[in-house]
Design an enzyme around this catalytic site. Structure first.
Site, short mmCIF file in Angstrom:
data_model
loop_
_atom_site.label_atom_id
_atom_site.label_comp_id
_atom_site.label_asym_id
_atom_site.label_seq_id
_atom_site.Cartn_x
_atom_site.Cartn_y
_atom_site.Cartn_z
N ASP A 182 10.85 -14.51 27.87
CA ASP A 182 10.56 -15.19 26.60
C ASP A 182 10.18 -16.66 26.83
O ASP A 182 9.22 -17.16 26.23
CB ASP A 182 11.70 -15.04 25.58
CG ASP A 182 13.08 -15.28 26.17
OD1 ASP A 182 13.18 -15.49 27.40
OD2 ASP A 182 14.07 -15.27 25.42
N ASP A 206 18.45 -3.70 20.11
CA ASP A 206 19.45 -2.77 19.57
C ASP A 206 20.59 -3.45 18.82
O ASP A 206 21.57 -2.81 18.45
CB ASP A 206 20.02 -1.92 20.70
CG ASP A 206 20.64 -2.79 21.78
OD1 ASP A 206 20.48 -4.03 21.74
OD2 ASP A 206 21.30 -2.24 22.69
N ASP A 207 20.48 -4.77 18.59
CA ASP A 207 21.55 -5.46 17.87
C ASP A 207 21.01 -6.21 16.65
O ASP A 207 21.58 -7.20 16.23
CB ASP A 207 22.27 -6.44 18.80
CG ASP A 207 21.37 -7.54 19.30
OD1 ASP A 207 20.13 -7.41 19.16
OD2 ASP A 207 21.87 -8.54 19.84
#
Ligand SMILES: *[C@@H]1O[C@H](CO)[C@@H](O)[C@H](O)[C@H]1NC(C)=O
Ligand SMILES: *[C@@H]1O[C@H](CO)[C@@H](O)[C@H](O)[C@H]1NC(C)=O
Ligand SMILES: *[C@@H]1O[C@H](CO)[C@@H](O)[C@H](O)[C@H]1NC(C)=O
Length: 437
Positions: free
Chosen positions: A281, A203-204
């Site tokens: 990740d 969302d960024d």
């Protein structure tokens, strides 16, 4: 006859056993009642208390371990049944590339959505699905506006429960929640909705004008090349001044870059079974998951992050992320021949190009020696020499599972004062050393 005897013996055996137990019990009771409480010597007392405490600790640890084993089994059973219920035949969603946006409590999700909507060429080919964790009402309201105005899908991660962690891990609770959210959201996309591939963003992120074009064009390559497991919009060394202006230039990389990435459903069905509780990740970058597979990445980033607020960002944003150059021109990737990325062609051409470049020392590169060479090579042989050169020339100096950021076959490619530099291991390189961290 002999059976009868043996039965009889068993009976006698039992009677004797009960008799013994009874006697011993009596003896203990008698002893306990008749012996007066004696003042204990304090050393012994302390010892006893310590032993009791140790026992209590051991028992509660055992209980905790049992709980973990039980929940692990439950998880195994769940994934097992999901896997066996999964219909692996292709759905009618072939060719559709949904954008999964991971959101939480930032109302600035609107900025990320506006950019996607601005450049999206087709709503049916690129449906946007926002998965929101954290239950933040204000952010939910913002997302809801886009459901009404642009028919995006708003999913809400249902499990908002706390994750209880013991002290040393406690500070990482944010990373545990992120991992839990990714698992849930990717399951929605690939297991529930059965999409064949998806592009994952956060969302960024701002996206470039050719963000959709880039993923459209690379999707067939991802599908057909078993050595690829992702396409990413990100170049870890993509800072202003460190990339060329060749906006159409793409690479293969051994490093999983994230930050706007596409995977296929079949990969998710593989990863979901062992998806980690946190730090997903870095987990993906481990050889046990990566299995030698590669990603495609661009010279110039197709995403950049505007979020300073976040679980990990802060310092990292100020030091690196805010200098990333976001591509601004539209490259018609679907009309460009990208067959140079095919592994056989790519490996031969790349190796030849890299190792035929003149070898300079990092100091010579800094001082602009051999100004007529537009491509040069600098060699590292150890972890420390890599880090030293990276610091001198301004590239990222860290490794994940032994792989430098953006590297391919150990080679990191970047621009320095207007010329191409390949930072390379010796040509005899035979693989990453996972002890380099
Ligand atoms: C998983 O499924 C297989 C068959 O599909 C079964 O044999 C196995 O016992 C299951 N494991 C668990 C933990 O449920
Ligand atoms: C699996 O899905 C396909 C299309 O989505 C459908 O045609 C097929 O009948 C399904 N098979 C099973 C066993 O559910
Ligand atoms: C809204 O999106 C859904 C799925 O993304 C799609 O099936 C539906 O046709 C869309 N509706 C309109 C009116 O575009």
């Amino acid at each position: 006859m002999s059976r009868l005897i043996s039965l009889r013996f068993k009976k006698i055996h039992l009677v004797l056993l009960f008799g013994c137990v009874f006697l011993v019990w009596n003896f203990i009771t008698f002893y306990t009642l008749s012996s007066k409480p004696r003042p204990m010597n304090t050393d012994k007392e302390i010892q006893l208390v310590n032993q009791l405490q140790a026992l209590e600790k051991a028992m509660s640890k055992q209980a905790e371990d049992n709980r973990k084993i039980l929940s692990g089994l439950q998880h195994l059973k769940d994934t097992n049944s999901t896997n066996s219920n999964m219909n692996l035949t292709n759905s009618n969603k072939e060719g559709v590339l949904p954008i999964l946006m991971i959101a939480c409590d930032r109302t600035s999700v609107s900025r990320a959505l506006d950019k996607l909507l601005e450049y999206r060429p087709s709503a049916s080919k690129f449906p946007i699905i926002v998965s929101q964790d954290c239950g933040h009402a204000e952010t939910a309201e913002v997302i809801h506006k886009y459901v009404v105005s642009h028919n995006i899908t708003h999913l809400k991660q249902p499990d908002l429960s706390n994750i209880n962690l013991a002290w040393p891990q406690k500070k990482f609770v944010g990373y545990y929640k992120i991992s839990r959210h990714y698992k849930w959201a990717l399951d929605q996309i690939f297991v529930t909705m059965k999409y064949m591939a998806a592009i994952i963003v956060e969302d960024d992120l701002d996206v470039s004008p050719d963000f959709f074009e880039y993923f459209s064009a690379t999707y067939p390559i991802l599908q057909s090349d078993p050595n690829l497991w992702c396409v990413s919009a990100w170049n870890d060394n993509g800072k202003e001044g460190m990339v060329s202006d060749e906006a159409e230039l793409l690479y293969r990389t051994d490093f999983f870059p994230g930050l706007g990435w596409m995977i296929e459903r079949k990969l998710w069905l593989e990863l979901r079974n062992t998806w980690p509780e946190a730090f997903w990740d870095d987990w993906m970058r481990h050889p046990a998951q990566r299995k030698g597979r590669e990603c495609i990445r661009p010279e110039i980033c197709r995403t950049s992050t505007f979020g300073r607020k976040g679980v990990s960002k802060g310092l990292y944003f100020d030091k690196h992320l805010k200098y990333i150059k976001l591509n601004t021109v539209f490259v018609p990737f679907t009309k460009i021949d990208l067959s140079y990325l095919e592994k056989n062609k790519y490996d031969a051409t790349f190796t030849k190009m890299v190792y035929s470049a003149p070898l300079l020392s990092p100091e010579e590169v800094r001082n602009g020696a051999q100004p007529t060479s537009s491509v040069v090579r600098v060699e590292y042989t150890t972890k420390d020499s890599f880090k030293r050169i990276a610091a001198l020339l301004g590239i990222m100096d860290d490794f994940k599972a032994g792989v430098p950021r953006a590297a391919y076959r150990g080679v990191v490619s970047f621009m320095f004062r207007g010329r191409r530099v390949f930072l390379t291991p010796p040509s005899s390189w035979s693989g990453y050393d996972t002890s380099w961290t």
